[in-house]
Design an enzyme around this catalytic site. Structure first.
Site, PDB file in Angstrom:
ATOM      1  CG  ASP A 169     -34.078 -23.645  20.137  1.00  0.00           C
ATOM      2  OD1 ASP A 169     -33.277 -22.571  20.211  1.00  0.00           O
ATOM      3  OD2 ASP A 169     -34.101 -23.920  18.992  1.00  0.00           O
ATOM      4  CE1 TYR A 185     -38.311 -23.243  17.959  1.00  0.00           C
ATOM      5  CE2 TYR A 185     -38.608 -23.315  20.033  1.00  0.00           C
ATOM      6  CZ  TYR A 185     -37.931 -23.818  19.160  1.00  0.00           C
ATOM      7  OH  TYR A 185     -37.180 -24.943  19.054  1.00  0.00           O
ATOM      8  CG  ASN A 237     -31.445 -21.974  16.795  1.00  0.00           C
ATOM      9  OD1 ASN A 237     -31.587 -23.077  17.660  1.00  0.00           O
ATOM     10  ND2 ASN A 237     -32.271 -21.887  15.737  1.00  0.00           N
ATOM     11  CG  HIS A 280     -30.751 -28.299  12.960  1.00  0.00           C
ATOM     12  ND1 HIS A 280     -30.719 -26.990  12.253  1.00  0.00           N
ATOM     13  CD2 HIS A 280     -31.811 -28.274  13.362  1.00  0.00           C
ATOM     14  CE1 HIS A 280     -31.899 -26.439  12.351  1.00  0.00           C
ATOM     15  NE2 HIS A 280     -32.769 -27.175  13.105  1.00  0.00           N
ATOM     16  CG  HIS A 306     -30.164 -27.005  16.718  1.00  0.00           C
ATOM     17  ND1 HIS A 306     -30.861 -25.915  16.437  1.00  0.00           N
ATOM     18  CD2 HIS A 306     -29.199 -26.889  15.730  1.00  0.00           C
ATOM     19  CE1 HIS A 306     -30.513 -25.181  15.428  1.00  0.00           C
ATOM     20  NE2 HIS A 306     -29.472 -25.834  14.950  1.00  0.00           N
ATOM     21  CB  VAL A 307     -32.087 -32.383  15.864  1.00  0.00           C
ATOM     22  CG1 VAL A 307     -32.721 -33.382  15.035  1.00  0.00           C
ATOM     23  CG2 VAL A 307     -30.921 -31.870  15.375  1.00  0.00           C
ATOM     24  CG  HIS A 308     -37.409 -29.407  16.218  1.00  0.00           C
ATOM     25  ND1 HIS A 308     -38.029 -28.255  15.673  1.00  0.00           N
ATOM     26  CD2 HIS A 308     -36.638 -28.682  17.104  1.00  0.00           C
ATOM     27  CE1 HIS A 308     -37.427 -27.319  15.696  1.00  0.00           C
ATOM     28  NE2 HIS A 308     -36.649 -27.436  16.672  1.00  0.00           N
TER      29      HIS A 308
END
Length: 467
Positions: free
Chosen positions: A196, A199, A233, A328, A355-357
């Site tokens: 990522d 964005y 993603n 997620h 992925h998980v912020h």
């Protein structure tokens, strides 16, 4: 002289209490009490990321390892209006009369909806000396730009090396704080990046100008030390509603990796050796079921690792397998089911994901006992298993993931909903020291730290935390 000896019974009690305290420390579960101020993560305006001066000046410069062992470097840059010059000039920094070398780049460009990229150049420097600083230049005349990098030490089991770890960075004011904090830490020699990037897909029509601004934003780091790339993603950019049917198009044009040197058939999964580490990059968003190319590659790759040469095995992937955040939750479960038995069998040391912020570090756990009839589907502590670290806390526009499940599961060692970066210091074949630095009040605070013990050479239980 009379000695004050502790009676045997009291000594036994004290010893038991100390052991109990040590046991409680080792098995602690921590949800940090630090609460980040609730505010939105706002993108830095495009106007802030101005191109460098000079006609057709090279920009968005970034480097990554260019071969399997560390004697190659891929130099990438973009020229906005003309495909030339497409040559890198480079030389040893400490050689007074050193010969200058040149490497010609391959040049590409792409279209995405209503956007046309500049000319993207990828040059691979080969047969570099280990542990050597090089100067390199791109561009010409008044648009020439000069940078430097240092190659890794020669591969060996006790070679120390230090990595930074960042994920889900984006280009917000919080992202800038994360990157500045990492840049202020002199220890980092290369970056493990867990996906990522820009964005761009969070903006109308996947605004690819955001890929350009992100490249300018991170150049202050990526031009000087290699970033080891993995895709998330937000790199997929699959948008059939605007006629974009090719996944990963912007990412694969802009970011080259040495995938062929590890016999991979795709740049989305590959491996490299660096100092005393063997780094495997996997793709959470490519097929990984049985008989697929990624599955077949990993099945053949793990047995190749010589732990007498590269004792530390590190895996980068985007979607976490162990995550106690409601964001997620369990998205990485099917990949875990496919590959976790191999990770345990081959004693992988560490798995980094994004992925998980938020931030989370697991204990050494596995969930490989289950079959369809035995109901053994709970993670258990396993000395042959990796530690799983979720570090999607770079600071991107989507903000924090601040909804952890309660109570904290046994397999979770430390977790915090905040932004930051990590430092992994490989000391030798048996020990590595790890710290996670939160962005707190404009300062990088070491909020989590621990020693990791190598699973092959020193497979003992580690302290859960040093904080």
């Amino acid at each position: 002289m009379k000695l004050n000896l502790i009676p045997p019974t009291l000594f036994l009690i004290i010893t038991c209490l100390c052991l109990l305290q040590f046991s409680q420390t080792c098995n602690a579960r921590v949800t940090s009490t630090y609460v980040r101020k609730p505010r939105a993560s706002i993108d830095i305006p495009v106007e802030y990321f101005t191109p460098p001066p000079g006609f057709n000046a090279p920009e968005q410069v970034h480097i990554t390892q260019g071969d399997h062992v560390g004697r190659g470097m891929i130099i990438t840059w973009v020229t906005p209006v003309h495909p030339t010059p497409n040559v890198v000039t480079y030389w040893e920094a400490n050689c007074r009369h050193g010969h200058k070398h040149q490497s010609r780049a391959t040049t590409t460009s792409y279209r995405y909806y209503n956007y046309t990229s500049g000319y993207i150049h990828h040059a691979t420097l080969r047969k570099l000396k280990f542990d050597t600083k090089y100067i390199y230049e791109v561009g010409k005349h008044n648009a020439t730009r000069r940078f430097s990098f240092t190659t890794p030490p020669e591969i060996g089991p006790d070679v120390p090396y230090t990595f930074g770890v960042i994920g889900d960075l984006g280009q917000t004011y919080d992202s800038n704080q994360t990157l500045e904090h990492y840049g202020s830490n002199p220890k980092g020699q290369a970056m493990l990046y867990v996906g990522d990037l820009s964005y761009a897909d969070n903006h109308p029509f996947h605004n690819n100008v955001k890929w350009d601004t992100w490249g300018r934003f991170v150049e202050k780091s990526t031009a000087y030390q290699p970033w080891i790339w993995s895709a998330g993603n937000h790199e997929i950019d699959f948008a059939p509603e605007i006629g974009e049917n090719t996944p990963f198009r912007p990412y694969l044009h802009r970011y080259h990796v040495p995938y062929k040197s590890s016999q991979s058939t795709s740049p989305l999964w590959y491996s490299i050796k660096r100092a005393s580490t063997y780094i495997i990059v996997l793709s959470s968003y490519s097929a990984y079921g049985k008989y697929t190319p990624q599955y077949n590659w990993l099945e053949q790759e793990l047995p190749k690792i010589n732990r007498a040469e590269t004792p530390w095995v590190i895996v980068l992937l985007h979607s976490p397998w162990y995550n106690t955040n409601s964001y997620h939750y369990m998205e990485g479960e099917s990949m875990r089911v496919m590959f976790e038995p191999w990770f345990v069998q081959h004693k992988v040391d560490l798995v980094f994901s994004g992925h998980v912020h938020s931030y989370e570090r697991s204990k050494r756990v596995s969930n490989v006992r289950y079959n369809i009839t035995n109901a053994l589907s709970t993670p258990v502590e396993d000395t042959s298993a990796p530690v799983y670290i979720t570090i999607g806390d770079g600071g991107n526009i989507e903000g924090l993931a601040n909804s952890f499940t309660e109570p904290q599961p046994n397999y979770s060692a430390f977790r915090e909903a905040s932004f930051g970066h990590a430092i992994l210091e490989i000391k030798n074949r048996t020990h590595a020291f790890y710290t996670w630095h939160r962005n707190q009040d404009s300062e990088p605070v070491a909020a989590d730290s621990t020693w990791f013990y190598n699973r092959f050479w020193y497979p003992y239980e580690e302290p859960t935390s040093m904080v």
